[in-house]
Design a protein around this motif. Structure first.
Motif, mmCIF file in Angstrom:
data_model
loop_
_atom_site.group_PDB
_atom_site.id
_atom_site.type_symbol
_atom_site.label_atom_id
_atom_site.label_comp_id
_atom_site.label_asym_id
_atom_site.label_seq_id
_atom_site.Cartn_x
_atom_site.Cartn_y
_atom_site.Cartn_z
ATOM 1 N N VAL B 5 0.680 -1.390 -0.361
ATOM 2 C CA VAL B 5 -0.042 -0.551 0.212
ATOM 3 C C VAL B 5 0.712 1.460 -0.344
ATOM 4 O O VAL B 5 1.908 1.601 1.226
ATOM 5 C CB VAL B 5 -0.512 0.071 1.990
ATOM 6 C CG1 VAL B 5 -1.524 1.487 1.189
ATOM 7 C CG2 VAL B 5 -1.513 -1.586 1.157
ATOM 8 N N ALA B 42 -7.526 2.396 2.319
ATOM 9 C CA ALA B 42 -6.297 1.229 1.649
ATOM 10 C C ALA B 42 -5.685 0.594 2.664
ATOM 11 O O ALA B 42 -5.515 -0.913 2.365
ATOM 12 C CB ALA B 42 -5.563 2.014 0.599
ATOM 13 N N MET B 117 -1.883 -1.318 -3.415
ATOM 14 C CA MET B 117 -3.510 -0.184 -3.146
ATOM 15 C C MET B 117 -2.723 0.498 -3.320
ATOM 16 O O MET B 117 -1.216 1.502 -2.431
ATOM 17 C CB MET B 117 -3.784 -1.173 -2.231
ATOM 18 C CG MET B 117 -4.253 -1.921 -2.985
ATOM 19 S SD MET B 117 -5.339 -2.912 -1.118
ATOM 20 C CE MET B 117 -6.671 -2.271 -1.030
ATOM 21 N N VAL B 177 -4.804 -1.188 -7.449
ATOM 22 C CA VAL B 177 -6.326 -0.312 -7.654
ATOM 23 C C VAL B 177 -5.997 1.352 -6.666
ATOM 24 O O VAL B 177 -4.931 0.744 -5.730
ATOM 25 C CB VAL B 177 -7.227 -1.572 -6.614
ATOM 26 C CG1 VAL B 177 -7.791 -1.183 -5.802
ATOM 27 C CG2 VAL B 177 -6.985 -2.687 -7.310
ATOM 28 N N VAL B 179 -7.793 3.591 -4.615
ATOM 29 C CA VAL B 179 -8.829 4.007 -3.432
ATOM 30 C C VAL B 179 -9.232 4.717 -3.109
ATOM 31 O O VAL B 179 -8.638 5.645 -3.088
ATOM 32 C CB VAL B 179 -8.710 2.514 -2.115
ATOM 33 C CG1 VAL B 179 -9.147 2.643 -0.525
ATOM 34 C CG2 VAL B 179 -7.975 0.971 -2.219
#
Ligand SMILES: Cc1cc2nc3c(=O)[nH]c(=O)nc-3n(C[C@H](O)[C@H](O)[C@H](O)COP(=O)(O)OP(=O)(O)OC[C@H]3O[C@@H](n4cnc5c(N)ncnc54)[C@H](O)[C@@H]3O)c2cc1C
Ligand SMILES: Nc1ncnc2c1ncn2[C@@H]1O[C@H](COP(=O)(O)O)[C@@H](O)[C@H]1O
Lengths: 344, 265
Positions: B5, B42, B117, B177, B179
């Motif tokens: 992350v 996230a 993320m 991804v 978020v």
């Protein structure tokens, strides 16, 4: 410098030009003007629309002409149905190359921001997000003003790139709309088609749209928003705000303190990381006015505050204020409205 | 699954932004630092994924030495490891930031971090692109604006809000991804979490700064954002004045019952 073409990704809203795309066109139009001394001339501004199945309403072509576009380009390709961010970016990249475009512009919507970021990644070029103004300097660079902190701060910047990639803030002042050609001109821009060559990887990410959630007013478009912050004190306190919202035909919006305490769901959060609202009235109760909250309501026509603290930062962002406890003021207001309605 | 992350240290600005005298930075002498709520969510999502199906959560930040503080904040929420891409305090543009993150991940081999993320956008500079650039550099698919996520085997399903409804995506891992806040409600750090975070080891790398094609000239606070509210009164006694103001705004007519001239719509 001869004037080079500018591309603007245009999104439709129920078949019409989306408001955010109109703003993007205004900025794109200013970039399409050649600034070289002695020969100011408007260059080509191509509005690019993806994935339109069948016929586009003639009114869109007319509207585009009014917004200064000189051409509408419909992009389609086999396998390209609906939203596919990399494929859209590929389409813009190839079209920009074909036209040796000076700039590619999009509205800073979810789709526009994402597609331009992919364009930047595909080409290795920088992307300037959330611009509110842009101008070519004549020496191959661009002077920009862009938002930081969701608009609480502005950055003056210089962009140096063979092709300027930028998004236009959805709440940016819409440029010089008075300069629009009258609607009665009635002539639409010519429509051309473009088919990008796509690879399988370009279609790896594709959206499947699910039905609208439907029902109820939406926070983003409500005419009245009753805001509640930490000052509401707990989940129970929101009943009075809901009642008031109901009487005024509005909805409740909240601060981040309220959602992170779990008092209300995040979809009601107003602000930088919540929803941006633009009501006639935002009545903010027990909210201090942190910049990240105010970033979500700067498009409100009127802001009225109820707060116990006369020195709360929100006081300098509001039109009117009632100094006092919302637990007294809101029920009294509800009673007064009911009484007026009863008389009427 | 091992999840990475990316979080960014930003000043914790409150009611008013104050700039340094040269207009180059937000004045942080009086403020603390934090990360975007998107990024905090996230981290929470990643922690929940590893709680359900094993693996570790690594948090990464590119920033000055002090950004280790934000890594420890995230470790206290349940992340396991920290990576600091240490800078000399200069602002890094999104292109160089993404390149440095992708290089750090790439060095760990192609199998590292099947799921990466990021926040949808950084809180301060809001470039809306670092995650997407990282994905391209690593040859991975990327979805952004995500408010719901499911991982089933090698498949990731993700949804975001669009118009009044939702847009859904399905991609194969490895993926990136972006978020948005609202995907979950992040937990508060626990005491054991804080203690663990204090002791956790942070890997430090020092990538080289690179110029970006987008160059900051100066910052300014938008004009017209400071006025003074006119006070209608105190407490419930202000309600008649408030009613007058609402009336002037045309908000007291019963909505949807009568049209103009009292004709029923
Ligand atoms: C990157 C980032 C993004 C953020 N995004 C958002 C966002 O999207 N939306 C958002 O809201 N915040 C956001 N925040 C958080 C923001 O900085 C503030 O922490 C938050 O907005 C404060 O919420 P509040 O005004 O309800 O609480 P407080 O700041 O605690 O203010 C409470 C107010 O209520 C008043 N009050 C107390 N009791 C009463 C009473 N009985 N009657 C009347 N008034 C009373 C007090 O005087 C005070 O002014 C973000 C922060 C960061 C760092
Ligand atoms: N300096 C940084 N260090 C780590 N992650 C970052 C950094 N800058 C951006 N990111 C990540 O990328 C996301 C999008 O950033 P941006 O493209 O700058 O808006 C952020 O929410 C972070 O998750």
């Amino acid at each position: 410098m001869s004037s080079r073409a500018v591309l603007c990704l245009v999104e439709l809203d129920n078949g019409d030009l989306a408001a955010a795309s109109q703003r993007a066109l205004a900025v794109a139009r200013s970039l399409a003007v050649d600034p070289s001394p002695g020969s100011p001339s408007a260059g080509a501004l191509t509005a690019v629309v993806f994935g339109v199945a069948g016929q586009l309403a003639e009114s869109v072509a007319v509207d585009l002409a009014r917004h200064g576009a000189t051409e509408l380009c419909l992009v389609s390709a086999e396998g390209l149905t609906g939203y596919a961010p990399v494929a859209w970016a590929r389409g813009l990249e190839q079209l920009a190359a074909q036209r040796t475009a000076a700039a590619v512009v999009a509205a800073a919507t979810d789709h526009g921001s994402e597609v331009l970021a992919h364009c930047g990644a595909l080409t290795g070029l920088p992307v300037a997000a959330n611009c509110v103004a842009a101008a070519a300097t004549g020496d191959g660079t661009w002077q920009l003003v862009r938002q930081r902190w969701a608009g609480s701060l502005l950055e003056e910047a210089v962009l140096e790139a063979p092709c300027a990639l930028l998004t236009v803030a959805a709440d940016a002042a819409a440029g010089d709309l008075t300069a629009l050609a009258p609607a009665t001109a009635g002539h639409g821009v010519p429509v051309v088609k473009f088919t990008p060559s796509l690879q399988e990887a370009d279609l790896r990410v594709r959206a499947t749209e699910s039905a609208e959630q439907g029902g109820g007013l939406s926070l983003a478009t409500a005419r009245v928003v009753i805001g509640g912050g930490r000052g509401v004190g707990g989940p129970e306190g929101f009943a009075a705000l809901e009642e008031l919202a109901g009487l005024l035909g509005g909805v409740v919006g909240v601060s981040r303190v309220v959602t992170s305490q779990g008092w209300r769901p995040h979809r009601q959060q107003v602000g930088q990381t919540g929803t941006k609202i633009s009501p006639e009235l935002y009545l903010a109760c027990g909210i201090s006015g942190a910049i990240q909250h105010m970033a979500g309501c700067q498009s409100a026509r009127h802001i009225v505050v109820v707060n116990t603290d006369p020195d709360a930062p929100i006081m300098s962002r509001a039109d009117y204020a009632v100094i006092g406890d919302l637990n007294e003021v809101i029920p009294a207001l509800v009673a007064a409205i009911r009484e007026t309605a009863g008389q009427g | 699954m091992d999840v990475l992350v990316c979080v960014k240290r930003v000043p914790m600005v409150g009611g008013k932004v104050v700039l340094t005298a040269d207009g180059q930075e937000v004045d942080t002498r009086m403020s603390g630092f934090t990360v975007s709520p998107h990024e905090e969510c996230a981290v929470e999502e990643a922690v929940q994924i590893t709680e359900r199906s094993g693996g570790t959560v690594t948090v990464l930040t590119l920033g000055p030495p002090e950004a280790a503080e934000q890594l420890r904040d995230m470790l206290a929420l349940g992340a396991h490891r920290g990576i600091l891409l240490e800078t000399d305090g200069r602002e890094w543009g999104p292109v160089a930031t993404a390149a440095a993150i992708a290089a750090a991940v790439g060095e760990l081999g192609p199998g590292a971090f099947p799921l990466i993320m990021a926040g949808n956008e950084a809180a301060d500079t809001g470039g809306y692109q670092v995650g997407i650039r990282v994905a391209h550099a690593l040859g991975r698919p990327c979805v952004t604006g995500i408010k719901r996520l499911e991982v089933a085997g090698d498949v990731l399903r993700a949804w975001r809000e669009y118009g009044g409804g939702q847009e859904g995506f399905e991609v194969a891992l490895p993926a990136v991804v972006g978020v948005k806040e609202g995907i979950n409600l992040p937990r508060y750090p626990s005491l054991p979490g804080r203690l663990r975070a204090k002791r956790a080891e942070i890997t430090v790398l020092r990538p080289a700064w690179q110029a970006d094609g987008l160059r900051k000239v100066a910052l300014r606070v938008p004009a017209g954002s400071a006025q003074r509210a006119s006070v209608l009164g105190h407490g419930a006694e202000a309600v008649p004045e408030l009613m007058r103001v609402l009336g002037e705004m045309g908000l007291l007519a019963p909505v949807g019952v009568t049209g103009r001239d009292g004709v029923v719509a």
